[in-house]
Design an enzyme around this catalytic site. Structure first.
Site, PDB file in Angstrom:
ATOM      1  N   GLU A  42       6.116   6.960  11.833  1.00  0.00           N
ATOM      2  CA  GLU A  42       6.215   5.867  11.104  1.00  0.00           C
ATOM      3  C   GLU A  42       6.889   6.184   9.903  1.00  0.00           C
ATOM      4  O   GLU A  42       8.045   5.440   9.377  1.00  0.00           O
ATOM      5  CB  GLU A  42       4.844   5.345  10.754  1.00  0.00           C
ATOM      6  N   TYR A 125       2.144  -0.675   4.703  1.00  0.00           N
ATOM      7  CA  TYR A 125       2.707  -0.834   6.135  1.00  0.00           C
ATOM      8  C   TYR A 125       2.358   0.461   6.779  1.00  0.00           C
ATOM      9  O   TYR A 125       1.511   0.274   7.946  1.00  0.00           O
ATOM     10  CB  TYR A 125       4.112  -1.048   6.144  1.00  0.00           C
ATOM     11  N   ASP A 143       6.016  -4.680   8.164  1.00  0.00           N
ATOM     12  CA  ASP A 143       7.366  -4.499   8.111  1.00  0.00           C
ATOM     13  C   ASP A 143       8.286  -5.456   7.929  1.00  0.00           C
ATOM     14  O   ASP A 143       8.009  -6.687   8.130  1.00  0.00           O
ATOM     15  CB  ASP A 143       7.512  -3.126   8.814  1.00  0.00           C
TER      16      ASP A 143
END
Length: 372
Positions: A42, A125, A143
Site C-alpha cells: 500500500e 487510507y 483512496d
C-alpha cells in the site's frame, strides 16, 4: 446523494464480491493477509502504478522479508531498494514504522485502524486497508478509487479536493461495507476503480455494478467525482553543476530536511538567487555563479552550458527546470569548505540516487554520446 435501503446494500455487496471472486487481479501482495505484505504494498502504491510497483515489491520482499529485517536495514540499502519509486519519504517512514512495530509493539501489529495510524507514515487510507485486509476489521479504505466509485454510484456532490469530504465518504462506505468480508470489499472497489470505473475512458455499460451506478443511469457520470483543480506546480529554475576531475565527479549531500533530504546529487543553484536585473542573461548568471563558488568555497572553476534540453522534474507543488553546466577542477583542489566529495562513476551503481539526479546524469551522458 442517493440513499440505499438495506436490501440494496445487501444486493450490492453480493454483486460486487461475486465479481471480485471471479475476476480479481492476481497481485503478489494478495497471496496472503500478512499485515507486513499489505502495508508495504500500500505504501508503494501511493502515487505509483500497479505494474510499476510489482517488480519493486518482489525485490523488496526478497531483500527485507520481515518487518524485523526492515527495521534493522542499513538506510543506504533501503534507499537503493527504493530507487526509482520516488517520494522517498515513504521509504524512510516505512523503516520508522517498522522500528515502532518491533520496539514498541514487540513485533505484533496493532489491529485497528485507529492504532495503525500511530505508526509513522500511515494515514487513514492505509490504516483502513491494513485493518480490513489483514485483520478483517469492517472499516473503509478511502483512496482515489473509492472517491471515484462511490461518488458515481451515489451521486455524491461533495468536493473530494476538500479534506473534510473524506469523513463524508468514510461514513457512507462504513455503512455499505461487508461486515463478513471487509478486506475483499475494499479490494474489489480498488479493482473496480482500476477497470470499469477509471477516471477517463470508463466502461460503465459493461460494469458488474452498473445497475447500482446512479450517475450512469442518469447519464451524468462524467460529472463525478466533483473535484476542484489543483494549483499548477510552481516552476523553479536551477543550474546543475557537473564538475569533473581525475577523482570522479563532485557531488554534494543535500540537507537533512526539505526536498530530497540526504541524497547525493550534482550541486544545484537557484538561478533566481543570482539575478540582479530582469534583463540579466544566462551568461551573466553563470559568471556570478563562478564568483560565488570562489567566494563561498574557494573553488576556481570555469563553467560552460551543456548542450541539450533542460532537465525537468515535477514534485507535488514544484517543477524543477535544471540547466546543466559542466567544468573541470583539479583533483588536488581543497574541498574543506565544500559540502561534498569526489565520487567515481564505478560507485554510482551502489548509491541510492534520487530521480532528479538520475535524470541529470542520463542527460549528461546522452550529451557526451552525441559528441562522439
Amino acid at each position: 446523494m442517493v440513499e440505499w435501503s438495506q436490501d440494496q446494500i445487501n444486493a450490492f455487496q453480493t454483486t460486487l464480491l461475486t465479481w471480485y471472486d471471479q475476476h480479481k487481479r492476481d497481485l503478489p501482495w494478495r497471496q496472503d493477509h500478512d499485515p507486513y505484505h499489505v502495508w508495504v504494498s500500500e505504501i508503494m502504491l501511493q502515487q505509483t502504478q500497479v505494474q510499476t510497483v510489482i517488480p519493486y515489491y518482489l525485490r523488496f520482499m526478497k531483500q527485507f522479508p520481515t518487518v524485523q529485517s526492515l527495521a534493522e536495514a542499513d538506510e543506504t540499502d533501503l534507499m537503493k531498494a527504493w530507487e526509482g519509486l520516488g517520494y522517498y519519504s515513504r521509504a524512510r517512514n516505512l523503516q520508522r514504522a517498522a522500528k515502532q512495530v518491533v520496539n514498541d509493539y514487540h513485533g505484533h501489529w496493532p489491529e485497528t485502524a485507529s492504532e495503525l495510524q500511530d505508526l509513522s507514515g500511515i494515514g487513514p487510507y492505509t490504516a483502513g486497508a491494513i485493518a480490513s485486509i489483514a485483520f478483517n476489521q469492517p472499516v473503509a479504505a478511502v483512496d482515489g478509487n473509492a472517491f471515484r466509485v462511490f461518488a458515481r454510484l451515489l451521486e455524491i456532490d461533495d468536493d473530494i479536493a476538500k479534506p473534510q469530504t473524506r469523513k463524508i465518504f468514510e461514513t457512507v462506505i462504513n455503512r455499505l461495507i461487508s461486515k463478513e468480508r471487509p478486506g475483499d470489499f475494499n479490494q474489489a472497489i480498488m479493482d473496480l476503480g482500476a477497470s470499469y470505473m477509471t477516471a477517463t475512458n470508463f466502461d460503465s455499460s459493461n460494469s458488474p455494478v452498473k445497475a447500482f451506478n446512479q450517475s450512469y443511469l442518469d447519464g451524468i457520470e462524467s460529472k463525478y467525482p466533483v473535484k476542484t483543480k489543483k494549483k499548477r506546480p510552481v516552476p523553479h529554475n536551477y543550474f546543475g553543476l557537473v564538475i569533473r576531475s581525475s577523482k570522479g565527479y563532485l557531488l554534494e549531500k543535500r540537507p537533512t530536511s526539505g526536498i530530497l533530504p540526504n541524497f547525493w546529487m550534482f550541486p544545484l543553484y537557484d538561478q533566481q538567487a543570482l539575478i540582479k536585473e530582469k534583463a540579466d542573461s544566462q551568461a551573466q548568471l553563470i559568471q556570478r555563479l563562478e564568483k560565488q563558488l570562489q567566494a563561498d568555497y574557494q573553488l576556481s572553476i570555469q563553467l560552460h552550458k551543456v548542450a541539450g534540453k533542460t532537465v525537468s522534474h515535477t514534485f507535488t507543488h514544484q517543477k524543477w527546470l535544471i540547466t546543466l553546466l559542466e567544468g573541470d577542477l583539479s583533483a588536488t583542489a581543497d574541498l574543506s569548505y565544500f559540502p561534498g566529495k569526489w565520487i567515481q562513476t564505478t560507485q554510482f551503481p551502489k548509491m541510492a540516487f534520487s530521480k532528479v539526479q538520475s535524470k541529470m546524469w542520463e542527460a549528461y551522458q546522452n550529451q557526451r554520446l552525441s559528441k562522439k
